[in-house]
Motif scaffolding. Sequence first.
Motif, PDB file in Angstrom:
ATOM      1  N   LEU A 149       1.019  -1.330  -0.037  1.00 51.62           N
ATOM      2  CA  LEU A 149      -0.016  -0.082   0.082  1.00 51.62           C
ATOM      3  C   LEU A 149       0.850   1.218   0.187  1.00 51.62           C
ATOM      4  O   LEU A 149       1.798   1.284   0.712  1.00 51.62           O
ATOM      5  CB  LEU A 149      -0.906   0.111   1.439  1.00 51.62           C
ATOM      6  CG  LEU A 149      -2.198  -0.720   1.002  1.00 51.62           C
ATOM      7  CD1 LEU A 149      -2.735  -1.173   2.389  1.00 51.62           C
ATOM      8  CD2 LEU A 149      -3.198   0.213   0.047  1.00 51.62           C
ATOM      9  N   MET A 150       0.539   2.122  -0.826  1.00 53.43           N
ATOM     10  CA  MET A 150       1.402   3.250  -0.928  1.00 53.43           C
ATOM     11  C   MET A 150       1.397   4.016   0.397  1.00 53.43           C
ATOM     12  O   MET A 150       0.608   4.096   1.065  1.00 53.43           O
ATOM     13  CB  MET A 150       0.739   4.321  -2.054  1.00 53.43           C
ATOM     14  CG  MET A 150       1.228   5.836  -2.183  1.00 53.43           C
ATOM     15  SD  MET A 150       3.085   5.642  -2.756  1.00 53.43           S
ATOM     16  CE  MET A 150       2.636   5.529  -4.674  1.00 53.43           C
ATOM     17  N   GLU A 151       2.730   4.421   0.720  1.00 52.81           N
ATOM     18  CA  GLU A 151       2.867   5.089   2.234  1.00 52.81           C
ATOM     19  C   GLU A 151       3.202   6.785   1.581  1.00 52.81           C
ATOM     20  O   GLU A 151       4.051   7.083   1.032  1.00 52.81           O
ATOM     21  CB  GLU A 151       3.804   4.692   2.934  1.00 52.81           C
ATOM     22  CG  GLU A 151       3.664   3.161   3.295  1.00 52.81           C
ATOM     23  CD  GLU A 151       4.604   2.988   4.293  1.00 52.81           C
ATOM     24  OE1 GLU A 151       5.348   3.583   5.283  1.00 52.81           O
ATOM     25  OE2 GLU A 151       5.101   1.438   4.277  1.00 52.81           O
ATOM     26  N   ILE A 152       2.377   7.370   2.211  1.00 53.24           N
ATOM     27  CA  ILE A 152       2.395   9.077   2.059  1.00 53.24           C
ATOM     28  C   ILE A 152       3.077   9.453   3.141  1.00 53.24           C
ATOM     29  O   ILE A 152       2.353   9.876   4.137  1.00 53.24           O
ATOM     30  CB  ILE A 152       1.058   9.542   1.945  1.00 53.24           C
ATOM     31  CG1 ILE A 152       0.540   9.113   0.582  1.00 53.24           C
ATOM     32  CG2 ILE A 152       1.176  11.160   1.561  1.00 53.24           C
ATOM     33  CD1 ILE A 152       0.800   9.155  -0.590  1.00 53.24           C
ATOM     34  N   ASP A 153       4.210   9.832   3.150  1.00 52.58           N
ATOM     35  CA  ASP A 153       5.107  10.365   4.014  1.00 52.58           C
ATOM     36  C   ASP A 153       6.283  11.364   3.678  1.00 52.58           C
ATOM     37  O   ASP A 153       6.355  11.450   2.352  1.00 52.58           O
ATOM     38  CB  ASP A 153       5.683   9.346   5.214  1.00 52.58           C
ATOM     39  CG  ASP A 153       6.530   8.473   4.538  1.00 52.58           C
ATOM     40  OD1 ASP A 153       7.290   8.810   3.696  1.00 52.58           O
ATOM     41  OD2 ASP A 153       6.528   7.245   4.846  1.00 52.58           O
ATOM     42  N   GLU A 154       6.627  12.038   4.755  1.00 51.29           N
ATOM     43  CA  GLU A 154       7.805  12.920   4.632  1.00 51.29           C
ATOM     44  C   GLU A 154       9.003  12.307   3.841  1.00 51.29           C
ATOM     45  O   GLU A 154       9.771  13.084   3.318  1.00 51.29           O
ATOM     46  CB  GLU A 154       8.276  13.675   5.699  1.00 51.29           C
ATOM     47  CG  GLU A 154       7.343  14.360   6.662  1.00 51.29           C
ATOM     48  CD  GLU A 154       6.936  15.689   5.716  1.00 51.29           C
ATOM     49  OE1 GLU A 154       7.840  16.044   4.785  1.00 51.29           O
ATOM     50  OE2 GLU A 154       5.833  16.233   6.020  1.00 51.29           O
TER      51      GLU A 154
ATOM     52  N   GLY B 102       5.400  11.757  -1.346  1.00 54.40           N
ATOM     53  CA  GLY B 102       4.835  12.033  -0.218  1.00 54.40           C
ATOM     54  C   GLY B 102       4.824  13.330   0.350  1.00 54.40           C
ATOM     55  O   GLY B 102       3.773  13.884   0.731  1.00 54.40           O
ATOM     56  N   ARG B 103       5.873  14.232   0.419  1.00 56.94           N
ATOM     57  CA  ARG B 103       6.269  15.632   0.557  1.00 56.94           C
ATOM     58  C   ARG B 103       5.146  16.114   0.052  1.00 56.94           C
ATOM     59  O   ARG B 103       4.324  17.221   0.268  1.00 56.94           O
ATOM     60  CB  ARG B 103       7.716  16.019   0.553  1.00 56.94           C
ATOM     61  CG  ARG B 103       8.543  15.423   1.654  1.00 56.94           C
ATOM     62  CD  ARG B 103       9.823  16.131   1.723  1.00 56.94           C
ATOM     63  NE  ARG B 103      10.299  16.024   0.353  1.00 56.94           N
ATOM     64  CZ  ARG B 103      11.392  14.906   0.384  1.00 56.94           C
ATOM     65  NH1 ARG B 103      11.562  14.184   1.204  1.00 56.94           N
ATOM     66  NH2 ARG B 103      11.852  14.699  -0.711  1.00 56.94           N
TER      67      ARG B 103
END
Lengths: 382, 603
Positions: A188-193, A198-199
Amino acid sequence: MTLGAYIQVPFCQSKCTYCNFHTGVVARERYQPYAEAVCREIAASVSGGAPVVDTVYVGGGTPSLLDPAALAHILDALRAAYRVEAEEITLEADPETVTPAKAAAWRAAGFDRVSLGAQSFHDTELRAAGRMHRREDIFAAVDLLRTAGFRNTSLDLIAGLPHQTPKSWEESVSQLLRIYPEHVSIYLMEIDEGSRLGREALEGGQRYSAGALPSDDAMADFYESACRRLAEAGYEHYEISNWALPGRRSRHNLKYWRRDPYLGLGAGAHSFDGSVRWANVHDAARYVRILEQGSSPREQFDPLTPLQALQEELFLGLRQIEGIDFGRIERQYAELGDRLAQLHERIERLRAQGLLQTEGTCLRLAPNKLTVSNEALVELLG
Amino acid sequence: MDPQFIRNFCIIAHIDHGKSTLADRLLELTGALSQREMTAQVLDSMDLERERGITIKAKSIRLHYQARDGHEYRLNLIDTPGHVDFSYEVSRALSACEGALLVVDASQGVEAQTVANAFLASRHNLTIIPVINKIDLPAARPDHVKEQIESVLAIPADEALLISAKSGLGVEDVLEAIVRHVPPPKGSADAPLRALIFDSWFDAYRGAVVLVRVMEGRITPRMKIRLCASNEVYEVEALGVLTPKPIVLQELAAGDVGFIVANIKRVADARVGDTVIEADRPAPPLPDFEAIKPMVFAGLFPVNATDYELLRDALGKLQLNDAAFFYEPETSVALGFGFRCGFLGLLHMEIVQERLEREFNIDLITSAPSVRYRITTTAGEVSEIDNPTKFPPPSSIQSIEEPILTAMIITSEDSVGGVLQLCEEKRGVQKKFEYLSPTRIMLTYEMPLNEIVLDFYDRLKSVSRGYASLDYHLSGYRESDLVKLDVLVGGEPVDALTIICHRDQSYDRGRDLVSRLRKLIPRQMFEVPIQAAIGSRVIARETISAIRKNVIAKCYGGDISRKRKLLEKQKEGKKRMKRVGKVDIPQEAFLAVLKVASSTEEE
């Protein structure tokens, strides 16, 4: 106890937009010195006796970019220093890097499993994610690998790439099932910094097709649909992100969730000996320099407290769909008395909320709550 | 010293017009502080005061000045706070003076607080010396400002001093003007003692340190003094002046300003406005100030219940130094144990909150600010209620009255449309509309305090692009058609989100609040309805759907540290939330009630 060996190759031809890992695009001239440094680290890593290595995993980055001879050299170095009684020797590869000559050379060097980063069967999605390969490259790579004699191939897909739609997702899963690899990973795509994409998404921007990301709910739907279809096709779901045909689970990757010892070699590689975790220096150039000077690249030693070990048992172990034996954990961590009692209460609460299931002393995530597993794992962290 | 060589004065100004900078310059010129000792703006001693550029507590400093007439003068500079919330403190500082420097920014001109402070000063019969500051700025228009001072304030400005406190230009003339124009104090040192308490603060070693202006008579060490209000007798242990360093003296005589220490345990025992007399030589007390009254109320709750004791101690310590601040225990169903606190205004509330978080390290949740309503029940009983959750059921309410302010707003002509619209929306009733100049307008409105405490000041600044200035004072109570608006999250009423608003606004407010909360409350493991209700009637509803995705996909090459960090971060995030029923509500959600946008802003 036998050991898993992980060899890190932190080089890529280009950086994917979603990548939140330490990997870099560097000149090809730096590949060879790096491979030599890894061999040096392997040789220096043994102190007395020759432990048995039963799984090898060469990952990245894109290790398939290295000259096959360099990869063979690395495996030879391993065999020279350890008793490699490997049941599984995996190479990670990008589809566009596979050629008949390379596939044959990998096989000859001793690799018996290839993990292909397919990610999607749609060129729009691949292009937007910054992947170098296209749909046709995946079919070609699988054919080449099978022709070269590989009988154990794994394919990765990402649920949640920009431009992905329910239709395009189902189509990607269908194509994957047409290939029918022995092993499947769905992330699952992880949206993070940690990643450019993600950013951008967190800041509400449009670059890297961030505006075309599917919603969280859509991603969860993709994942759950894949769960159903893979099960119907005969795959066993054995870890949150991993499926295998019977007998084809990744023995190496299971060591991470089971807290079995593994030795990480190469820049930024992580190791665990059962009680201490450590990591090598991240920067590849620095890593090479350190080994050329004959020093150790290891840093960040982190001896685990009993509480940390217990936490790991839960947040790593529960990633396995079959769950963990809580009876064993209670015996092993009896010294944590009060903590265990608190844990019992938490488990009971999570069970009532439908996040966890118990059966005898077996504890596992509820199969319909895998996409929100962090909600349970956070609670168990205490 | 002969009182004819004493001058007691203060500086009054609109915020940011340069009051503190001028004070610093005066200290420097009179040698009270060397340049090396000057931290910028000495009088603003609290960190917060310096950061916000606002003086909160009045102080007094004795300066020595060799005037051009050859005499040495003793100048007592009494500092005044610069924000409308603290106009009460301004008023008591003025009582200790004979003159005031009215500082006006040469480019900004007369602002709302300039007007308010000038009126206060003339009501105290002070000699007002106009000082036009920042004349070295390119936008300075001193002649224009002089005209404003004359036409708006009716103060002759022919001889207004033109200075730049920043560069020091003209500041020497300020000292001369004080000597020449401010009358010396009257009152005989031989009369029985009468001294006015105009400030006090708490010192951990000495108890309350009390600032007084001696009107008549003298105070000496070991004198037995009596505080008229409490009728308690104390023995003077020490007295002296601030220069700004404290200097211990043997006497404070008529006309002097200084501090006394007399083993007074609490600041509350030495009430500001009270008169100090000699125990053995009774004298009638000086005219007293009105007792100070909080106007804005809110509940303060620790995020972590374990911080309750810490919060109680911290509030106690703050109150030692801040007689205007009031608190008592409060229990909220949603937020647990906390304190109901009373403040002079919103800024005062923010300052207290910030000090608690910064100096005492306590994470706080604040419930919606409220004012004190006067409720008449159908049985004919009248009570004052400052906590919306304590409102009687609608059926037993005969009428509700709310506090009304007279607000004065000065704004530019091109923004007046927006300001009028805002005042309308805030249920204001226009009383006056005056041109100060062809481009500046002074508006006078009667407006419910309840509307001001919400977001009036921020909105005013925004519609006027920062130009409008505001001052207000309480002018009475007015009956209004008010309702209690409850918010339910997951079916549970969240008492800390309850607000009182006008019936005509209740639907808009309810809808706005509910949609704001939907965005602020994170998705949970289950569907969460959010409702706004008046009594049992739901007037707005939104639903937060259950969370679908919160999972770690991958662990690259056995690196589990990222995984642990991510989970720990989520855990910390959860800890900072308040669980109401089954729902985790973040702190920001409780602030949502503070920020109620108008419908036009949303569009």
